[in-house]
Write a protein that holds these residues in place. Sequence first.
Motif, mmCIF file in Angstrom:
data_model
loop_
_atom_site.group_PDB
_atom_site.id
_atom_site.type_symbol
_atom_site.label_atom_id
_atom_site.label_comp_id
_atom_site.label_asym_id
_atom_site.label_seq_id
_atom_site.Cartn_x
_atom_site.Cartn_y
_atom_site.Cartn_z
ATOM 1 N N LYS A 102 -2.061 10.961 -29.905
ATOM 2 C CA LYS A 102 -2.081 9.699 -29.150
ATOM 3 C C LYS A 102 -0.749 8.969 -29.322
ATOM 4 O O LYS A 102 -0.185 8.462 -28.349
ATOM 5 C CB LYS A 102 -3.237 8.820 -29.613
ATOM 6 N N VAL A 103 -0.249 8.924 -30.544
ATOM 7 C CA VAL A 103 1.037 8.274 -30.805
ATOM 8 C C VAL A 103 2.137 8.981 -30.025
ATOM 9 O O VAL A 103 3.015 8.334 -29.440
ATOM 10 C CB VAL A 103 1.350 8.257 -32.320
ATOM 11 N N TYR A 104 2.100 10.312 -29.984
ATOM 12 C CA TYR A 104 3.112 11.067 -29.251
ATOM 13 C C TYR A 104 3.059 10.734 -27.756
ATOM 14 O O TYR A 104 4.086 10.492 -27.132
ATOM 15 C CB TYR A 104 2.927 12.573 -29.463
ATOM 16 N N ARG A 105 1.852 10.709 -27.189
ATOM 17 C CA ARG A 105 1.701 10.369 -25.771
ATOM 18 C C ARG A 105 2.159 8.940 -25.487
ATOM 19 O O ARG A 105 2.805 8.674 -24.474
ATOM 20 C CB ARG A 105 0.259 10.574 -25.307
ATOM 21 N N ASP A 106 1.813 8.025 -26.391
ATOM 22 C CA ASP A 106 2.256 6.634 -26.217
ATOM 23 C C ASP A 106 3.779 6.538 -26.252
ATOM 24 O O ASP A 106 4.379 5.817 -25.452
ATOM 25 C CB ASP A 106 1.642 5.736 -27.298
ATOM 26 N N THR A 107 4.394 7.267 -27.173
ATOM 27 C CA THR A 107 5.852 7.293 -27.265
ATOM 28 C C THR A 107 6.445 7.870 -25.988
ATOM 29 O O THR A 107 7.441 7.369 -25.466
ATOM 30 C CB THR A 107 6.308 8.120 -28.483
ATOM 31 N N HIS A 108 5.830 8.913 -25.465
ATOM 32 C CA HIS A 108 6.303 9.538 -24.226
ATOM 33 C C HIS A 108 6.233 8.539 -23.069
ATOM 34 O O HIS A 108 7.168 8.425 -22.275
ATOM 35 C CB HIS A 108 5.480 10.786 -23.916
#
Length: 147
Positions: A102-108
């Motif tokens: 989720k953090v990775y997607r949010d960062t993306h």
Amino acid sequence: MKIKENTHRYIEWIDPEEMHRTTLIWLSELRFMKDEQLFLNNLIKHYTLQLVDSKIFGKSKAIVTALTDLEKQTISFMKEVQAHENKLEIMIDDVDQIEMEKVYRDTHRELTNDIDHYKEEYMEIKTKLFDLVSSVLKKEKQKRLLN
């Protein structure tokens, strides 16, 4: 009879392959912009005398300052996007790490917004510089024609 509320939240799915393609496109665009900025700096150096003319000095100074700031941002974005690309493994390692994914997607998603905004700002500054140099060239041509 009480109805139990569903507390499940759905997390937006972004395909890892799509994120990979997007980051590669970003890196390519940023590298191009970095090379293009070298060209723009050479253009500024070539027309320095005309750009420091008292009539357009304030305008040219603002554009050159903005371009310098954008150059720093380009390098920063290149590092950030490369680091983001290196962490893509979280999405494809077949280990369920819901929070990290989720953090990775949010960062993306944040990078998408930031880079889109950056590209708009970059195009605006580049257009202003070309307009300014174009007006300088027209004045130079008029001077030559009158002499």
